[in-house]
Design a protein around this motif. Structure first.
Motif, PDB file in Angstrom:
ATOM      1  N   ASP A 129      -0.432  10.698  15.206  1.00  4.92           N
ATOM      2  CA  ASP A 129      -1.237  10.954  14.009  1.00  4.92           C
ATOM      3  C   ASP A 129      -0.799  10.054  12.860  1.00  4.92           C
ATOM      4  O   ASP A 129      -1.574   9.806  11.931  1.00  4.92           O
ATOM      5  CB  ASP A 129      -1.089  12.425  13.608  1.00  4.92           C
ATOM      6  CG  ASP A 129      -1.706  13.359  14.636  1.00  4.92           C
ATOM      7  OD1 ASP A 129      -2.904  13.645  14.530  1.00  4.92           O
ATOM      8  OD2 ASP A 129      -0.979  13.776  15.557  1.00  4.92           O
ATOM      9  N   LEU A 130       0.431   9.582  12.921  1.00  4.67           N
ATOM     10  CA  LEU A 130       0.940   8.659  11.912  1.00  4.67           C
ATOM     11  C   LEU A 130       2.054   7.839  12.544  1.00  4.67           C
ATOM     12  O   LEU A 130       2.868   8.378  13.299  1.00  4.67           O
ATOM     13  CB  LEU A 130       1.473   9.425  10.697  1.00  4.67           C
ATOM     14  CG  LEU A 130       1.994   8.600   9.510  1.00  4.67           C
ATOM     15  CD1 LEU A 130       0.870   7.777   8.892  1.00  4.67           C
ATOM     16  CD2 LEU A 130       2.616   9.517   8.453  1.00  4.67           C
ATOM     17  N   PHE A 131       2.068   6.553  12.266  1.00  2.00           N
ATOM     18  CA  PHE A 131       3.108   5.667  12.779  1.00  2.00           C
ATOM     19  C   PHE A 131       3.850   5.109  11.570  1.00  2.00           C
ATOM     20  O   PHE A 131       3.288   4.373  10.770  1.00  2.00           O
ATOM     21  CB  PHE A 131       2.471   4.555  13.609  1.00  2.00           C
ATOM     22  CG  PHE A 131       3.439   3.533  14.153  1.00  2.00           C
ATOM     23  CD1 PHE A 131       4.796   3.784  14.223  1.00  2.00           C
ATOM     24  CD2 PHE A 131       2.985   2.307  14.625  1.00  2.00           C
ATOM     25  CE1 PHE A 131       5.683   2.853  14.733  1.00  2.00           C
ATOM     26  CE2 PHE A 131       3.853   1.359  15.145  1.00  2.00           C
ATOM     27  CZ  PHE A 131       5.209   1.633  15.186  1.00  2.00           C
ATOM     28  N   ILE A 132       5.121   5.483  11.429  1.00  2.00           N
ATOM     29  CA  ILE A 132       5.953   5.027  10.316  1.00  2.00           C
ATOM     30  C   ILE A 132       6.878   3.926  10.818  1.00  2.00           C
ATOM     31  O   ILE A 132       7.614   4.119  11.785  1.00  2.00           O
ATOM     32  CB  ILE A 132       6.787   6.178   9.737  1.00  2.00           C
ATOM     33  CG1 ILE A 132       5.877   7.298   9.240  1.00  2.00           C
ATOM     34  CG2 ILE A 132       7.684   5.681   8.611  1.00  2.00           C
ATOM     35  CD1 ILE A 132       6.635   8.549   8.835  1.00  2.00           C
ATOM     36  N   ASP A 133       6.844   2.789  10.153  1.00  2.00           N
ATOM     37  CA  ASP A 133       7.666   1.652  10.558  1.00  2.00           C
ATOM     38  C   ASP A 133       8.658   1.308   9.457  1.00  2.00           C
ATOM     39  O   ASP A 133       8.289   1.092   8.307  1.00  2.00           O
ATOM     40  CB  ASP A 133       6.783   0.437  10.862  1.00  2.00           C
ATOM     41  CG  ASP A 133       7.542  -0.688  11.537  1.00  2.00           C
ATOM     42  OD1 ASP A 133       8.751  -0.518  11.787  1.00  2.00           O
ATOM     43  OD2 ASP A 133       6.927  -1.726  11.824  1.00  2.00           O
ATOM     44  N   LEU A 134       9.935   1.265   9.846  1.00  8.41           N
ATOM     45  CA  LEU A 134      11.001   0.937   8.897  1.00  8.41           C
ATOM     46  C   LEU A 134      11.230  -0.562   8.760  1.00  8.41           C
ATOM     47  O   LEU A 134      12.041  -0.990   7.936  1.00  8.41           O
ATOM     48  CB  LEU A 134      12.308   1.602   9.344  1.00  8.41           C
ATOM     49  CG  LEU A 134      12.312   3.127   9.363  1.00  8.41           C
ATOM     50  CD1 LEU A 134      13.558   3.639  10.051  1.00  8.41           C
ATOM     51  CD2 LEU A 134      12.227   3.674   7.953  1.00  8.41           C
ATOM     52  N   CYS A 135      10.562  -1.354   9.581  1.00  8.12           N
ATOM     53  CA  CYS A 135      10.772  -2.797   9.576  1.00  8.12           C
ATOM     54  C   CYS A 135       9.919  -3.457   8.493  1.00  8.12           C
ATOM     55  O   CYS A 135       8.719  -3.172   8.399  1.00  8.12           O
ATOM     56  CB  CYS A 135      10.406  -3.364  10.950  1.00  8.12           C
ATOM     57  SG  CYS A 135      10.734  -5.123  11.127  1.00  8.12           S
ATOM     58  N   PRO A 136      10.479  -4.319   7.667  1.00  2.00           N
ATOM     59  CA  PRO A 136       9.666  -5.031   6.675  1.00  2.00           C
ATOM     60  C   PRO A 136       8.533  -5.796   7.362  1.00  2.00           C
ATOM     61  O   PRO A 136       8.724  -6.347   8.446  1.00  2.00           O
ATOM     62  CB  PRO A 136      10.667  -5.994   6.023  1.00  2.00           C
ATOM     63  CG  PRO A 136      12.008  -5.406   6.293  1.00  2.00           C
ATOM     64  CD  PRO A 136      11.900  -4.727   7.620  1.00  2.00           C
ATOM     65  N   PRO A 137       7.365  -5.828   6.776  1.00  4.86           N
ATOM     66  CA  PRO A 137       6.226  -6.506   7.405  1.00  4.86           C
ATOM     67  C   PRO A 137       6.528  -7.934   7.847  1.00  4.86           C
ATOM     68  O   PRO A 137       6.050  -8.371   8.890  1.00  4.86           O
ATOM     69  CB  PRO A 137       5.155  -6.467   6.311  1.00  4.86           C
ATOM     70  CG  PRO A 137       5.469  -5.215   5.541  1.00  4.86           C
ATOM     71  CD  PRO A 137       6.973  -5.133   5.530  1.00  4.86           C
ATOM     72  N   SER A 138       7.337  -8.669   7.094  1.00  5.67           N
ATOM     73  CA  SER A 138       7.616 -10.060   7.450  1.00  5.67           C
ATOM     74  C   SER A 138       8.463 -10.192   8.702  1.00  5.67           C
ATOM     75  O   SER A 138       8.542 -11.278   9.283  1.00  5.67           O
ATOM     76  CB  SER A 138       8.314 -10.775   6.286  1.00  5.67           C
ATOM     77  OG  SER A 138       9.566 -10.174   6.006  1.00  5.67           O
ATOM     78  N   LEU A 139       9.106  -9.107   9.157  1.00  5.46           N
ATOM     79  CA  LEU A 139       9.930  -9.157  10.361  1.00  5.46           C
ATOM     80  C   LEU A 139       9.263  -8.515  11.564  1.00  5.46           C
ATOM     81  O   LEU A 139       9.809  -8.561  12.664  1.00  5.46           O
ATOM     82  CB  LEU A 139      11.279  -8.458  10.116  1.00  5.46           C
ATOM     83  CG  LEU A 139      12.219  -9.072   9.085  1.00  5.46           C
ATOM     84  CD1 LEU A 139      13.537  -8.303   9.052  1.00  5.46           C
ATOM     85  CD2 LEU A 139      12.481 -10.540   9.387  1.00  5.46           C
TER      86      LEU A 139
END
Length: 358
Positions: A142-152
């Motif tokens: 239902d939600l995908f949380i990503d801790l990685c900065p978009p540039s990486l």
């Protein structure tokens, strides 16, 4: 609301989920962390209420071997403590649990390494458990949380809600030298994470690196398990070795040499510290490649020497290059600035609350 956070693998999973779990608790929600026995101490060290579900550490990529045991333990837990939302990580077992309970599922990871193929394989291996529990096709999170900065993030990574990385490690008494830069000297941190005795190199090789760095005037810190400190400490000369709080020390460092752990890499990126990465497995290599390709690190593949030089020679040469070229630090600081603009755990929590309230 009741939030069930599930973690497995290494202590990194506990430290990664801790800021969001703490945000939920601080907002007045009930939380529980379902963890393997080897991770219980890490959960306690960062103040999370954790319950043990299995005696052994889960290994990502081997879900089919332990899925039945883990699912049964989670189902037993949720019979007496029914969550409104389930938050999982690399493992898809919590996703099966959420489908069985008919509650929302949130995936919370750092998507720094390509995982699509491994995810498909893991879901397919869980099919017997889906059939046993009477669950059809697994719904998407239902939600995908990503801790990685978009540039990486790797190419082709699924759309995600970015969240700011907040460093979290086991806490103990902090000494002044940990948060103070040495006057007139550069500081280099060496670490191999919480599961390894030391960087995958003999003590003599580590001594070569230490001698190179101290000979150039740098102060060397080695974050290591107690057994490593006891084994190597006497032969490494004028260095600090033992427990070192990475979240506190990182802002005082000019360079870090490590194994490619995502938690280690992200904590260093967060503090603008360039890195020399010696990966100890395939995942560590993917982490190293991502940070290297962003211009914030160099990678030494110890299994593939180049230019006729040994891994030890490449490591020391890499350290010299990073310390002499300001572009590595500049690029790392740029990524740190990007990270600082991302939503905080408290801000992302509002989206979890909305998902759970549907």
């Amino acid at each position: 609301m009741k939030f069930l956070f599930t973690v497995g693998g290494s202590q990194a999973a506990v430290f990664g989920v801790a800021p969001l779990a703490a945000a939920a608790r601080n907002a007045g929600h009930e939380i529980l962390v379902a963890a393997d026995e080897p991770l219980m101490a890490a959960a306690a060290s960062v103040g999370l209420p954790a319950v043990c579900i299995t005696p052994e550490r889960m290994r990502y990529g081997q879900e089919s071997m332990t899925a039945a045991v883990r699912l049964d333990a989670l189902l037993e837990l949720t019979r007496v403590w029914s969550p409104d939302i389930v938050v999982g990580g690399l493992s898809h077992v919590p996703r099966v649990l959420a489908a069985r309970l008919k509650v929302p599922y949130v995936r919370h990871i750092w998507h720094i390494a390509p995982m699509a193929r491994r995810d498909r394989k893991a879901v397919e291996e869980l099919r017997p458990e889906l059939e046993r529990l009477g669950v059809g096709e697994l719904p998407e999170p239902d939600l995908f949380i990503d801790l990685c900065p978009p540039s990486l993030r790797p190419p082709g990574a699924p759309a995600a809600r970015s969240m700011r990385w907040v460093p979290r490690v086991s806490q103990r008494r902090v000494e002044p030298w940990m948060y103070t830069r040495p006057e007139g000297r550069r500081r280099v941190l060496i670490t191999a994470g919480t599961r390894n005795l030391m960087l995958d190199t003999a003590g003599s090789s580590l001594r070569t690196l230490v001698d190179e760095l101290t000979g150039a005037g740098a102060e060397v810190l080695i974050a290591a398990l107690p057994e490593a400190a006891e084994r190597f400490g006497a032969e490494l000369g004028d260095v600090r070795i033992g427990w070192i709080p990475l979240d506190v020390v990182a802002p005082t460092c000019d360079l870090a040499v490590h194994h490619g752990g995502a938690t280690t890499a992200m904590t260093l990126v967060n503090s603008g510290v360039p890195q020399l990465i010696v990966p100890d497995n395939g995942y560590g290599k993917a982490v190293a490649e991502a940070v290297r390709d962003a211009g914030a690190a160099l990678m030494v593949d110890k299994h593939r020497p180049r230019d006729g030089r040994s891994p030890d020679e490449l490591i020391t040469a890499g350290c010299r290059e990073i310390l002499s070229d300001p572009r590595y630090a500049e690029r790392t600081r740029a990524i740190a600035t990007e990270t600082a603009t991302l939503p905080t755990p408290a801000e992302v929590l509002r989206e979890l609350e909305a998902v759970a309230a549907r």
